[in-house]
Scaffold this active site. Sequence first.
Site, PDB file in Angstrom:
ATOM      1  N   LYS A 270       0.908  -1.308   0.087  1.00  0.00           N
ATOM      2  CA  LYS A 270       0.156   0.004  -0.091  1.00  0.00           C
ATOM      3  C   LYS A 270       0.853   1.169  -0.219  1.00  0.00           C
ATOM      4  O   LYS A 270       2.101   1.138   0.643  1.00  0.00           O
ATOM      5  CB  LYS A 270      -0.816   0.024   1.188  1.00  0.00           C
ATOM      6  CG  LYS A 270      -1.891  -1.046   1.367  1.00  0.00           C
ATOM      7  CD  LYS A 270      -2.638  -0.895   2.698  1.00  0.00           C
ATOM      8  CE  LYS A 270      -3.804  -1.962   2.957  1.00  0.00           C
ATOM      9  NZ  LYS A 270      -4.780  -1.927   2.055  1.00  0.00           N
ATOM     10  N   ARG A 344     -10.151 -11.746   1.767  1.00  0.00           N
ATOM     11  CA  ARG A 344     -11.106 -12.672   1.394  1.00  0.00           C
ATOM     12  C   ARG A 344     -10.516 -14.077   1.323  1.00  0.00           C
ATOM     13  O   ARG A 344     -11.121 -14.907   1.391  1.00  0.00           O
ATOM     14  CB  ARG A 344     -11.566 -12.297  -0.001  1.00  0.00           C
ATOM     15  CG  ARG A 344     -10.117 -12.264  -1.053  1.00  0.00           C
ATOM     16  CD  ARG A 344     -10.497 -11.318  -2.219  1.00  0.00           C
ATOM     17  NE  ARG A 344     -10.662 -10.064  -2.010  1.00  0.00           N
ATOM     18  CZ  ARG A 344     -11.193  -8.932  -2.963  1.00  0.00           C
ATOM     19  NH1 ARG A 344     -11.357  -9.421  -4.154  1.00  0.00           N
ATOM     20  NH2 ARG A 344     -11.166  -7.777  -2.535  1.00  0.00           N
TER      21      ARG A 344
END
Length: 496
Positions: A270, A344
């Site tokens: 990120k 996920r």
Amino acid sequence: MLKIKLEKTTFENAKAECGLVFIINKDFDHAWVKNKKLLETFKYEGEGVFLDQENKILYAGVKEDDVHLLRESACLAVRTLKKLAFKSVKVGVYTCDTHSKDNALLENLKALFLGLKLGLYEYDTFKSNKKESVLKEAIVALELHKPCEKTCANSLEKSAKEALKYAEIMTESLNIVRDLVNTPPMIATPVYMAEVAQKVAKENHLEIHVHDEKFLEEKKMNAFLAVNKASLGVNPPRLIHLVYKPKKAKKKIALVGKGLTYDCGGLSLKPADYMVTMKADKGGGSAVIGLLNALAKLGVEAEVHGIIGATENMIGPAAYKPDDILISKEGKSIEVRNTDAEGRLVLADCLSYAQDLSPDVIVDFATLTGACVVGLGEFTSAIMGHNEELKNLFETSGLESGELLAKLPFNRHLKKLIESKIADVCNISSSRYGGAITAGLFLNEFIRDEFKDKWLHIDIAGPAYVEKEWDVNSFGASGAGVRACTAFVEEFLKKA
């Protein structure tokens, strides 16, 4: 925590250092309004707060006749009062519109008490000069703000006691979540998260099973393990399984939470400013811990399983990589094209674990996608799944609890976007659009056919962490999902 004391007296006769009067829908003519001329002089129009120092009354505006605005105004009032020198405040009982004919008095009392209690929260653990609130007690005079049917008046004390119990349990549960999410990642590791869960289990006499990486290997939870690879020697993963078993259980419910104690994005790193607040990526798992506390203390008639996948997602020599192919617990292969789509992967294996318990309903909570925040805004959680009745029930009960939620629809065209040429499914979409839904569709790949209509996915990425106060949410973690799911479970069991 603010102590609320119920007294069978009038608002006028109740004894406190300050009075709190709500101006509902700009109604300045009520007997509890002591200095209407003063309010007119200072052009107070029934929004925000105004302190009448002479009469020691704080006026708090409720813009419309709405129970949710009453809760919000009560919270704002306490935030204001805690900055002043009053040790106690008195307030009467208000009955705003609940948009439902059922239990209007009870819902108003719950809203009032919860708003009062949540207003005091502040995460100041690491501040050198803590400013403890002078305000310690709220006296609730059991007198109605406006006339009510006799049956309503007769049930006032009973409803007040029930509402106070709810507010105390919900405040405690929300604060467990808030404190855990707000705790910095140098402390709040997966092991620490498990320790918090163990404290909740001990207090509520819950079963708890804390599983390490060896268990994950045995169960072939390789997607979960992959996310932790860079942290394995330092902060290993934990699969936390809490169980509440009442004597009489109408249903079995599984609540699954994403517990990313820190997420730098892994090798798909990120940008620096996007990493700030990533301690909040454990919001879903923390909500599940808070929910087990709430549901156990409320004594719901359901066997409730709380399953939290706790791990970091970091960089290091052993970090999992874009181009890796993982074999999940469910046996499906996953092409990794972005290591920052890690939540996920953890949830895929945790949902598989949850299905092994054969529950009647499965609800997962996750700060899963920035796309959800883009689509719905920072105040609203998304509901996804196949069962329209179940989705509608969660939305309706969640909205009545005071949380904001909206349904997002699955469709076959978006499903094509997570197809892989070299594996069963890809962990990211081939398009930049519809990211919240494609993440939900990815999870759907790991839901067995017999559970498709029993599963809900709740993306709490928007409201889970608050950087500017809104509604009853202070700076930091909000506890998103706890009020909504508690209400959902109660309504779900009514239909059992």
